[in-house]
Design a protein around this motif. Structure first.
Motif, PDB file in Angstrom:
ATOM      1  N   PHE A  33       0.835  -1.204   0.000  1.00  0.00           N
ATOM      2  CA  PHE A  33       0.000   0.000   0.000  1.00  0.00           C
ATOM      3  C   PHE A  33       0.871   1.257   0.000  1.00  0.00           C
ATOM      4  O   PHE A  33       0.550   2.238  -0.669  1.00  0.00           O
ATOM      5  N   SER A  34       1.970   1.236   0.765  1.00  0.00           N
ATOM      6  CA  SER A  34       2.882   2.383   0.782  1.00  0.00           C
ATOM      7  C   SER A  34       3.458   2.617  -0.610  1.00  0.00           C
ATOM      8  O   SER A  34       3.580   3.755  -1.058  1.00  0.00           O
ATOM      9  N   TYR A  35       3.821   1.539  -1.271  1.00  0.00           N
ATOM     10  CA  TYR A  35       4.343   1.652  -2.636  1.00  0.00           C
ATOM     11  C   TYR A  35       3.260   2.186  -3.582  1.00  0.00           C
ATOM     12  O   TYR A  35       3.541   2.994  -4.477  1.00  0.00           O
ATOM     13  N   ALA A  36       2.017   1.772  -3.384  1.00  0.00           N
ATOM     14  CA  ALA A  36       0.912   2.212  -4.243  1.00  0.00           C
ATOM     15  C   ALA A  36       0.686   3.718  -4.137  1.00  0.00           C
ATOM     16  O   ALA A  36       0.273   4.355  -5.115  1.00  0.00           O
ATOM     17  N   VAL A  37       0.961   4.287  -2.969  1.00  0.00           N
ATOM     18  CA  VAL A  37       0.827   5.739  -2.806  1.00  0.00           C
ATOM     19  C   VAL A  37       1.739   6.455  -3.797  1.00  0.00           C
ATOM     20  O   VAL A  37       1.341   7.435  -4.435  1.00  0.00           O
ATOM     21  N   ASP A  38       2.964   5.962  -3.962  1.00  0.00           N
ATOM     22  CA  ASP A  38       3.881   6.559  -4.940  1.00  0.00           C
ATOM     23  C   ASP A  38       3.516   6.185  -6.361  1.00  0.00           C
ATOM     24  O   ASP A  38       3.608   7.004  -7.274  1.00  0.00           O
ATOM     25  N   ALA A  45      -1.641  16.477   1.229  1.00  0.00           N
ATOM     26  CA  ALA A  45      -1.942  15.950   2.562  1.00  0.00           C
ATOM     27  C   ALA A  45      -2.369  14.488   2.512  1.00  0.00           C
ATOM     28  O   ALA A  45      -2.043  13.716   3.423  1.00  0.00           O
ATOM     29  N   LEU A  46      -3.068  14.077   1.456  1.00  0.00           N
ATOM     30  CA  LEU A  46      -3.486  12.677   1.341  1.00  0.00           C
ATOM     31  C   LEU A  46      -2.274  11.766   1.273  1.00  0.00           C
ATOM     32  O   LEU A  46      -2.216  10.741   1.954  1.00  0.00           O
ATOM     33  N   ARG A  47      -1.286  12.139   0.476  1.00  0.00           N
ATOM     34  CA  ARG A  47      -0.065  11.343   0.336  1.00  0.00           C
ATOM     35  C   ARG A  47       0.623  11.160   1.678  1.00  0.00           C
ATOM     36  O   ARG A  47       0.940  10.058   2.085  1.00  0.00           O
ATOM     37  N   TRP A  48       0.872  12.274   2.363  1.00  0.00           N
ATOM     38  CA  TRP A  48       1.615  12.195   3.614  1.00  0.00           C
ATOM     39  C   TRP A  48       0.802  11.547   4.720  1.00  0.00           C
ATOM     40  O   TRP A  48       1.362  10.863   5.585  1.00  0.00           O
ATOM     41  N   SER A  49      -0.497  11.743   4.708  1.00  0.00           N
ATOM     42  CA  SER A  49      -1.347  11.065   5.702  1.00  0.00           C
ATOM     43  C   SER A  49      -1.274   9.553   5.520  1.00  0.00           C
ATOM     44  O   SER A  49      -1.107   8.807   6.498  1.00  0.00           O
ATOM     45  N   LEU A  50      -1.405   9.096   4.284  1.00  0.00           N
ATOM     46  CA  LEU A  50      -1.349   7.654   4.031  1.00  0.00           C
ATOM     47  C   LEU A  50       0.023   7.072   4.364  1.00  0.00           C
ATOM     48  O   LEU A  50       0.125   6.000   4.963  1.00  0.00           O
TER      49      LEU A  50
END
Length: 121
Positions: A33-38, A45-50
């Motif tokens: 999931f962390s990789y999917a954010v990138d 804010a959505l990026r850093w929150s996740l």
């Protein structure tokens, strides 16, 4: 004395291997999931929150299961987890106060109060 009674009498605990494998798989999924954010180019804010949510979840599982904190006494858990939580609260308060000070400075002194890097000749 049976094997489990002897183990219990010595104070050792054995946890099923399935718990460790399950948490390892969960950590793998959270890393995905962390990789999917990138991968999906989330921004702001959505990026850093996740990213922070996944990071804290992974750290929590590692501390709870692999460092055996899930089976420790409550006093030991509080002794290890409360100081970092207090630091996080204080850092958050400093960030809010810093933003308030910066925005108040801009409001009172105008755009000239912004920090401008010196020009190179």
């Amino acid at each position: 004395m049976t094997q489990s009674a002897a183990t219990h009498a010595e104070g050792h605990q054995q946890h099923p291997l399935g718990i460790y494998i399950g948490v390892w798989i969960l950590l793998f999924v959270l890393s995905g999931f962390s990789y999917a954010v990138d991968y999906y180019h989330l921004e702001g804010a959505l990026r850093w929150s996740l990213i922070l949510i996944f990071m804290f979840l992974k750290a929590g599982f590692i501390v709870a299961i692999f460092m055996h904190m899930a089976w420790e006494r409550l006093a030991l858990i509080f002794a290890i987890t409360l100081p970092p939580l207090c630091l996080l609260v204080f850092i958050g308060l400093m960030a809010v106060e810093g933003d308030y000070t910066y925005l108040t400075r801009l409001q009172v002194f105008g755009p000239a109060a912004e920090i401008v890097p010196p020009a190179h000749h």
